[in-house]
Design an enzyme around this catalytic site. Structure first.
Site, mmCIF file in Angstrom:
data_model
loop_
_atom_site.group_PDB
_atom_site.id
_atom_site.type_symbol
_atom_site.label_atom_id
_atom_site.label_comp_id
_atom_site.label_asym_id
_atom_site.label_seq_id
_atom_site.Cartn_x
_atom_site.Cartn_y
_atom_site.Cartn_z
ATOM 1 N N CYS A 111 -52.203 -3.575 -41.904
ATOM 2 C CA CYS A 111 -51.603 -2.179 -42.564
ATOM 3 C C CYS A 111 -52.571 -0.955 -42.411
ATOM 4 O O CYS A 111 -52.206 0.269 -42.524
ATOM 5 C CB CYS A 111 -51.527 -2.382 -44.213
ATOM 6 S SG CYS A 111 -50.436 -3.645 -44.426
ATOM 7 N N HIS A 257 -50.957 4.558 -46.027
ATOM 8 C CA HIS A 257 -50.159 3.621 -45.920
ATOM 9 C C HIS A 257 -49.526 3.171 -47.214
ATOM 10 O O HIS A 257 -50.046 3.450 -48.323
ATOM 11 C CB HIS A 257 -51.014 2.247 -45.648
ATOM 12 C CG HIS A 257 -50.530 0.900 -45.984
ATOM 13 N ND1 HIS A 257 -49.148 0.592 -45.513
ATOM 14 C CD2 HIS A 257 -50.751 -0.280 -46.690
ATOM 15 C CE1 HIS A 257 -49.030 -0.619 -45.822
ATOM 16 N NE2 HIS A 257 -49.817 -1.110 -46.373
ATOM 17 N N ASN A 287 -43.509 -2.182 -48.833
ATOM 18 C CA ASN A 287 -44.825 -2.158 -48.031
ATOM 19 C C ASN A 287 -44.293 -2.586 -46.737
ATOM 20 O O ASN A 287 -43.972 -3.900 -46.451
ATOM 21 C CB ASN A 287 -45.791 -2.999 -48.479
ATOM 22 C CG ASN A 287 -46.879 -3.033 -47.777
ATOM 23 O OD1 ASN A 287 -47.011 -2.905 -46.571
ATOM 24 N ND2 ASN A 287 -48.167 -3.384 -48.160
HETATM 25 N N1 COA Z 1 -42.489 -10.167 -61.851
HETATM 26 C C1 COA Z 1 -43.026 -10.416 -63.065
HETATM 27 N N2 COA Z 1 -44.149 -10.919 -63.247
HETATM 28 C C2 COA Z 1 -44.951 -11.262 -62.489
HETATM 29 C C3 COA Z 1 -44.836 -10.815 -61.040
HETATM 30 C C4 COA Z 1 -43.502 -10.567 -60.835
HETATM 31 N N3 COA Z 1 -43.279 -10.190 -59.516
HETATM 32 N N4 COA Z 1 -45.757 -11.224 -60.397
HETATM 33 C C5 COA Z 1 -46.776 -11.736 -61.323
HETATM 34 N N5 COA Z 1 -46.247 -11.843 -62.348
HETATM 35 C C6 COA Z 1 -47.006 -12.021 -63.743
HETATM 36 C C7 COA Z 1 -48.071 -12.997 -63.485
HETATM 37 O O1 COA Z 1 -47.621 -14.363 -63.392
HETATM 38 C C8 COA Z 1 -49.161 -12.485 -64.719
HETATM 39 O O2 COA Z 1 -48.453 -13.418 -65.749
HETATM 40 P P1 COA Z 1 -49.470 -13.943 -66.777
HETATM 41 O O3 COA Z 1 -50.305 -13.104 -67.631
HETATM 42 O O4 COA Z 1 -48.523 -14.747 -67.845
HETATM 43 O O5 COA Z 1 -50.495 -14.894 -66.210
HETATM 44 C C9 COA Z 1 -48.725 -11.126 -64.985
HETATM 45 O O6 COA Z 1 -47.523 -10.799 -64.383
HETATM 46 C C10 COA Z 1 -49.817 -10.403 -64.415
HETATM 47 O O7 COA Z 1 -50.148 -10.683 -62.978
HETATM 48 P P2 COA Z 1 -50.995 -10.033 -62.024
HETATM 49 O O8 COA Z 1 -51.133 -10.498 -60.738
HETATM 50 O O9 COA Z 1 -52.369 -9.827 -62.928
HETATM 51 O O10 COA Z 1 -50.288 -8.715 -61.749
HETATM 52 P P3 COA Z 1 -50.915 -7.194 -61.342
HETATM 53 O O11 COA Z 1 -50.799 -6.387 -62.434
HETATM 54 O O12 COA Z 1 -52.066 -7.563 -60.744
HETATM 55 O O13 COA Z 1 -49.669 -6.946 -60.303
HETATM 56 C C11 COA Z 1 -49.604 -6.671 -57.970
HETATM 57 C C12 COA Z 1 -49.339 -7.675 -59.168
HETATM 58 C C13 COA Z 1 -49.400 -7.762 -56.611
HETATM 59 C C14 COA Z 1 -48.341 -5.569 -58.053
HETATM 60 C C15 COA Z 1 -50.954 -6.065 -57.869
HETATM 61 O O14 COA Z 1 -51.956 -6.796 -57.951
HETATM 62 C C16 COA Z 1 -50.878 -5.206 -56.419
HETATM 63 O O15 COA Z 1 -50.163 -4.335 -56.346
HETATM 64 N N6 COA Z 1 -51.994 -5.554 -55.686
HETATM 65 C C17 COA Z 1 -52.232 -4.872 -54.591
HETATM 66 C C18 COA Z 1 -51.324 -5.470 -53.659
HETATM 67 C C19 COA Z 1 -51.061 -4.831 -52.325
HETATM 68 O O16 COA Z 1 -50.818 -3.513 -52.253
HETATM 69 N N7 COA Z 1 -50.883 -5.532 -51.266
HETATM 70 C C20 COA Z 1 -50.872 -4.927 -49.597
HETATM 71 C C21 COA Z 1 -51.924 -4.172 -49.339
HETATM 72 S S1 COA Z 1 -51.821 -3.625 -47.836
#
Ligand code: COA
Length: 330
Positions: A111, A257, A287
């Site tokens: 990215c 990005h 993304n």
């Molecule tokens: N839909 C519903 N629930 C979801 C889910 C989805 N797609 N993905 C995860 N969950 C749940 C998890 O199981 C967890 O449940 P629990 O509390 O019962 O265990 C809860 O939501 C929180 O999960 P978590 O992983 O802590 O969520 P988050 O707030 O960190 O959001 C992302 C997840 C991926 C959206 C976030 O971490 C993010 O944006 N990270 C950066 C990713 C990125 O940009 N990557 C590319 C970089 S180039």
């Protein structure tokens, strides 16, 4: 000596999968995805490929720049999702557009790839080796995505963007870029020869070959990547501004990005800059890795938001881990 963007182009697949479509594959919802990421839809390559989208984006960029293919000295393609390992995507673009004089190679900067490709083009231009360069970011991340993992499959989309860059007599800005291989496990993709669960493969006109010639599965520490981005991106932007003696208020646009709305909002807040200076289009495309910056640049170029003389920061971040920022004058 510097480099000037003189034309842009982009191409995204026709097929659009909205969040409800993703919710048919994994347990999630439109409201969860929108709230956590700002993404509503993504375009998925069904009849298109990484190379076909790159070809189209390249043709549109050349047309927009008024540059002929034979004027190109170098074609650089940033991709992590090429249709084949060899030949490289840049050589495929060369063949499609007839840029017979150009040297061509690909670059895997995930990215951050488009920013790294621009930095590479700039270095070649400043050294006097090349004058006219085509840089392309093209991705079919739907081929790499694990469509059974709701933590990642909600995020990614397919598309391509390209820009023509030419030698310019103005002074250039020095870029800032970093890598930390010790943190590579936060976002990785390895080959795994098994079904990745995307039902679209069955409808693919190419018999699913380009989508599933190998199966690669994406793994991500979502919170780790989030924390990395909101710390390193503002820091690297401050670094590039300081290096070049430019104040944040002199910057017209921060084109980052398009990973996630919350990341970009956090970067704006940490920098004390208005979020309106951080244009976003992840709602439509998700993304698209190295394609996200040139797709957004092309949209803004064509709708008139970009004006000659504006100062713009381009900033990328992602797998590697890698991150970088550079200043351009439109
Ligand atoms: N839909 C519903 N629930 C979801 C889910 C989805 N797609 N993905 C995860 N969950 C749940 C998890 O199981 C967890 O449940 P629990 O509390 O019962 O265990 C809860 O939501 C929180 O999960 P978590 O992983 O802590 O969520 P988050 O707030 O960190 O959001 C992302 C997840 C991926 C959206 C976030 O971490 C993010 O944006 N990270 C950066 C990713 C990125 O940009 N990557 C590319 C970089 S180039």
């Amino acid at each position: 000596m510097s480099a000037r963007f003189c034309g842009t182009g982009s191409c995204v697949p026709d097929y659009v999968m909205d969040n409800d479509g993703v919710a048919e594959l994994v347990e999630t919802s439109d409201s969860w995805i929108r709230e956590r990421t700002g993404i509503a839809r993504r375009h998925i390559a069904v009849k298109e490929t990484t190379v076909s989208m790159a070809n189209e984006a390249a043709k549109r960029a050349l047309d927009n720049a008024g540059v002929l293919p034979e004027e190109l000295d170098l074609i650089l393609m940033s991709t992590i999702s090429s249709d084949v390992i060899i030949p490289c995507g840049a050589c495929e673009v060369q063949k499609a557009i007839g840029a017979d004089k150009a040297v061509c190679f690909d670059l895997n900067g995930a990215c951050t790839g488009f920013v790294l490709a621009y930095n590479t083009a700039l270095a070649y231009i400043e050294s006097g080796i090349y004058q006219t360069v085509l840089i392309v970011g093209s991705e079919s991340l739907s081929r790499l995505t694990n469509w059974k993992d709701r933590g990642t499959c909600i995020l990614f989309g397919d598309g391509a963007g390209a820009a023509v860059i030419k030698k310019d007599e103005r002074a250039s800005y020095i870029p800032a870029a970093h890598s930390d291989g010790t943190r590579g496990e936060a976002l990785l993709c390895h080959s795994k020869r098994e079904e990745n669960g995307l039902p679209l493969q069955k409808n693919d006109e190419n018999g699913g070959k380009h989508l599933n010639s190998e199966d690669y599965l994406m793994q991500m520490d979502g919170q780790g990547v989030f924390r990395f981005a909101i710390k390193q991106v503002p820091e690297v932007i401050q670094e590039v501004l300081k290096k070049n003696g430019v104040k944040p208020e002199e910057i017209d646009w921060y084109i980052l990005h398009q990973a996630n709305r919350r990341i970009l909002e956090a970067v704006a807040k940490r920098m004390g800059e208005p979020v309106e200076k951080f244009p976003m289009n992840m709602e439509e495309y998700g993304n698209t890795s190295s394609a996200s910056i040139p797709i957004l640049l092309d949209e803004m170029n064509r709708d008139g938001r970009l004006k000659r003389g504006q100062k713009i920061v381009l900033a990328g971040f992602g797998a590697g881990l890698t991150w970088g920022a550079t200043i351009i004058e439109w």
